[in-house]
Design a protein around this motif. Structure first.
Motif, PDB file in Angstrom:
ATOM      1  N   ALA A 131       0.786  -1.247  -0.037  1.00  0.00           N
ATOM      2  CA  ALA A 131      -0.004   0.063  -0.151  1.00  0.00           C
ATOM      3  C   ALA A 131       0.719   1.290  -0.095  1.00  0.00           C
ATOM      4  CB  ALA A 131      -1.033  -0.107   1.337  1.00  0.00           C
ATOM      5  N   GLU A 132       1.938   1.299   0.780  1.00  0.00           N
ATOM      6  CA  GLU A 132       2.687   2.649   0.907  1.00  0.00           C
ATOM      7  C   GLU A 132       3.436   2.876  -0.237  1.00  0.00           C
ATOM      8  OE1 GLU A 132       3.817   2.205   5.734  1.00  0.00           O
ATOM      9  OE2 GLU A 132       5.475   2.139   4.205  1.00  0.00           O
ATOM     10  N   GLU A 133       3.969   1.768  -0.894  1.00  0.00           N
ATOM     11  CA  GLU A 133       5.002   2.014  -2.184  1.00  0.00           C
ATOM     12  C   GLU A 133       3.842   2.025  -3.418  1.00  0.00           C
ATOM     13  OE1 GLU A 133       8.311  -0.597  -2.382  1.00  0.00           O
ATOM     14  OE2 GLU A 133       9.060   0.210  -0.403  1.00  0.00           O
ATOM     15  N   THR A 134       2.837   1.402  -3.458  1.00  0.00           N
ATOM     16  CA  THR A 134       2.096   1.426  -4.911  1.00  0.00           C
ATOM     17  C   THR A 134       0.909   1.959  -4.953  1.00  0.00           C
ATOM     18  OG1 THR A 134       1.153  -0.696  -4.498  1.00  0.00           O
ATOM     19  CG2 THR A 134       3.443  -0.880  -5.479  1.00  0.00           C
ATOM     20  N   ASP A 150      -6.595  -0.561  -6.893  1.00  0.00           N
ATOM     21  CA  ASP A 150      -5.690   0.664  -6.728  1.00  0.00           C
ATOM     22  C   ASP A 150      -6.470   1.648  -5.769  1.00  0.00           C
ATOM     23  OD1 ASP A 150      -4.474   3.088  -6.981  1.00  0.00           O
ATOM     24  OD2 ASP A 150      -4.498   3.278  -9.286  1.00  0.00           O
ATOM     25  N   ARG A 151      -5.904   1.991  -4.730  1.00  0.00           N
ATOM     26  CA  ARG A 151      -6.506   2.872  -3.782  1.00  0.00           C
ATOM     27  C   ARG A 151      -6.035   4.298  -3.960  1.00  0.00           C
ATOM     28  NH1 ARG A 151     -10.404  -0.304  -1.779  1.00  0.00           N
ATOM     29  NH2 ARG A 151      -9.631  -2.090  -1.027  1.00  0.00           N
ATOM     30  N   GLY A 152      -4.917   4.667  -4.774  1.00  0.00           N
ATOM     31  CA  GLY A 152      -4.470   5.674  -5.232  1.00  0.00           C
ATOM     32  C   GLY A 152      -3.919   6.705  -4.410  1.00  0.00           C
ATOM     33  N   VAL A 153      -3.563   6.145  -3.233  1.00  0.00           N
ATOM     34  CA  VAL A 153      -2.704   6.965  -2.333  1.00  0.00           C
ATOM     35  C   VAL A 153      -1.266   6.117  -1.779  1.00  0.00           C
ATOM     36  CG1 VAL A 153      -2.543   7.969  -0.174  1.00  0.00           C
ATOM     37  CG2 VAL A 153      -4.977   8.206  -1.264  1.00  0.00           C
ATOM     38  N   ARG A 154      -0.269   6.674  -2.266  1.00  0.00           N
ATOM     39  CA  ARG A 154       0.912   6.212  -1.936  1.00  0.00           C
ATOM     40  C   ARG A 154       1.606   7.078  -0.381  1.00  0.00           C
ATOM     41  NH1 ARG A 154       5.023   5.108  -6.595  1.00  0.00           N
ATOM     42  NH2 ARG A 154       5.595   7.216  -6.092  1.00  0.00           N
TER      43      ARG A 154
END
Length: 186
Positions: free
Chosen positions: A99-102, A136-140
């Motif tokens: 989640a953090e990177e992508t 895709d959550r759209g937030v990195r």
């Protein structure tokens, strides 16, 4: 500090911390070997890490490209990072790192295995996971050292070729790709 490992006759007679940071610790052990001889072992104690092989419905894999300071070059690798104190286990860390990177999350998680990294130097281990059912959550949430991290989606066969050509030098990444390929998961 005295410690015996698995009844095999190895014993740390004394452990001295030579250096410590929030990332790792350098130790020097005065050790007794099974044959009764003594030796000094300098080694790095590091937290475990995770690597995520995230595959979408088109058999494309999320691959990052960023400057790797210790190697002084940009490198291709899968989303990866250390297991933090806030993580319940390596799979929890893998979910967080993806989640953090992508900016993606996954509904399917499959452990691929664990690899020892430079085990004559360190106890560092990398836990690899296959992630599927991507959204895709759209937030990195990148750390300052990841400001240049780019996410690319490469075809699985191209990624396997990169491993075989030495273009994916990160041990956890190459391990995950090859295990998934051999198991027919990629």
């Amino acid at each position: 500090m005295s410690d015996e490992w698995n009844g095999r006759g190895w014993r740390a007679l004394l452990t001295e911390v030579q250096f410590a940071s929030k990332w790792f610790e350098v130790r020097r052990d005065d050790a007794l070997r099974p044959d009764g001889s003594r030796g000094v072992y300098d080694h790095v104690i590091a937290p475990p890490a995770v690597t995520v092989l995230a595959v979408d419905g088109l058999r494309r894999v999320a691959v990052t490209r960023q400057w790797i300071y210790t190697h002084r070059e940009p490198q291709w690798r899968l989303p990866a990072g250390r297991v933090d104190d806030i993580d319940r286990d390596p799979e929890d860390a893998a979910r967080r790192e993806l989640a953090e990177e992508t900016g993606y999350s996954a509904t399917g998680w499959c452990p691929l295995g664990t690899i020892n990294c430079a085990d004559s130097l360190t106890n560092h281990r990398d836990h690899s996971f296959l992630a599927t059912g991507l959204t895709d959550r759209g937030v990195r949430q990148l750390e300052p050292g990841e400001a240049d991290l780019e996410v690319h989606w490469l075809p699985a066969d191209e990624l396997v070729a990169m491993v075989l050509d030495g273009k994916l030098p990160h041990a956890g990444s190459s391990f995950a790709v090859l295990v998934a390929k051999v198991r027919g998961l990629l």
